[in-house]
Design a protein around this motif. Structure first.
Motif, short mmCIF file in Angstrom:
data_model
loop_
_atom_site.label_atom_id
_atom_site.label_comp_id
_atom_site.label_asym_id
_atom_site.label_seq_id
_atom_site.Cartn_x
_atom_site.Cartn_y
_atom_site.Cartn_z
N ARG A 156 34.26 35.80 47.45
CA ARG A 156 34.30 36.00 48.91
C ARG A 156 32.88 36.34 49.35
N PRO A 157 32.60 36.25 50.66
CA PRO A 157 31.24 36.58 51.12
C PRO A 157 30.79 37.97 50.72
N TYR A 158 31.75 38.91 50.54
CA TYR A 158 31.39 40.29 50.24
C TYR A 158 31.51 40.65 48.76
N HIS A 159 31.98 39.72 47.90
CA HIS A 159 31.96 40.00 46.46
C HIS A 159 32.09 38.70 45.67
N THR A 160 31.52 38.69 44.48
CA THR A 160 31.66 37.54 43.59
C THR A 160 32.95 37.67 42.80
N ALA A 161 33.43 36.55 42.28
CA ALA A 161 34.66 36.56 41.50
C ALA A 161 34.48 37.40 40.23
N ARG A 162 35.46 38.23 39.95
CA ARG A 162 35.45 39.01 38.72
C ARG A 162 36.19 38.26 37.62
N SER A 163 35.89 38.57 36.39
CA SER A 163 36.55 37.91 35.26
C SER A 163 37.99 38.42 35.11
N HIS A 164 38.79 37.64 34.41
CA HIS A 164 40.17 38.03 34.15
C HIS A 164 40.22 39.41 33.47
N ASP A 165 39.42 39.58 32.43
CA ASP A 165 39.47 40.85 31.68
C ASP A 165 39.09 42.04 32.56
N HIS A 166 38.07 41.84 33.40
CA HIS A 166 37.64 42.92 34.29
C HIS A 166 38.74 43.28 35.27
#
Length: 199
Positions: A156-166
Motif C-alpha cells: 500500500r502507499p503507506y507500507h510495503t508488503a510483509r512476508s508470510h512468516d512476518h
C-alpha cells in the motif's frame, strides 16, 4: 462458485458496488477479491454451513464498501494517518452497514451486521462497538483474520508488503487480543495450502 451464481437476483447491486469500489480505489477491489477466497477457506474449516458460507463470501466481498464514504485525502494518503484521519477511517464499517441496508438484498441486516463488526477485537478493544469474544459474530471474527492477513501481505502507499512468516508472527502476537485464538489456530492450517498464501 461466484457471488453472481449464488445471488443471481442481486446482480445489479453486486455490479454497481463492485464498480464503485474499483473506481474509488482499485486496491480495495482486489483486496476484497482475495479476502473472499481466504474467508471462505477459513469458514469451511470452522464448520460454517453452506448457506452461511455463501453469506460470508458476500460479506467478504463488500466488507470495505464503506470506504467509498471516506475522503480521498484519508483513504489514499501515502503516510501515517493523524488521530482525526484515523477516526474518519474507522467509520467505514458503519458506513458499509448503512450502504448494505439500502440495497434491498436478502439478509441485508445480517450482512450489514457482519460488516459493521469486522474490526471488533476479541478482547473488546476494537471498533465501532467494543464487542468482545462471542459477542462478535462468528463470520466477523473469521473475516477479521482473512482481512488482516491480506492487508499486511499487500503493498500500500503507506507500507510495503510483509512476508508470510512476518505476518504470521504478528497474527500470533494478537491471539486472544485482536484475534479469536481458536479461529487463528485453524487459519494457520488453512493458509499453508491456500492459493493466496504470500511468499
Amino acid at each position: 462458485m461466484t457471488l453472481k451464481s449464488v445471488y443471481p437476483h442481486i446482480l445489479g447491486s453486486i455490479d454497481v458496488m463492485s464498480e464503485a469500489l474499483d473506481m474509488r480505489d482499485s486496491y480495495t477491489r482486489l483486496h476484497c477479491d482475495r479476502v473472499v477466497r481466504l474467508a471462505a477457506e477459513l469458514g469451511n474449516v470452522c464448520n460454517v454451513i453452506d448457506a452461511e458460507l455463501d453469506l460470508l463470501r458476500l460479506c467478504a466481498r463488500f466488507h470495505d464498501v464503506g470506504k467509498v464514504g471516506v475522503p480521498d485525502a484519508v483513504l489514499l494518503k501515502p503516510g501515517r494517518l493523524t488521530k482525526e484521519e484515523w477516526a474518519l477511517m474507522k467509520e467505514h464499517p458503519v458506513l458499509g452497514e448503512r450502504m448494505i441496508a439500502v440495497t434491498g438484498i436478502p439478509q441485508a441486516a445480517q450482512v450489514g451486521n457482519v460488516i459493521r463488526h469486522h474490526h471488533e477485537s476479541f478482547d473488546g478493544s476494537g471498533y465501532p462497538d467494543s464487542l468482545a469474544g462471542d459477542q462478535i459474530p462468528l463470520l466477523s471474527r473469521i473475516l477479521l483474520i482473512a482481512d488482516a492477513y491480506d492487508a499486511m501481505t499487500s503493498s500500500r502507499p503507506y507500507h510495503t508488503a510483509r512476508s508470510h512468516d512476518h505476518v504470521m508472527e504478528i497474527l500470533e502476537s494478537e491471539s486472544g487480543k485482536k484475534l479469536d485464538p481458536l479461529i487463528l489456530v485453524k487459519f494457520k492450517i488453512v493458509i499453508e495450502h491456500s492459493p493466496v498464501r504470500a511468499p
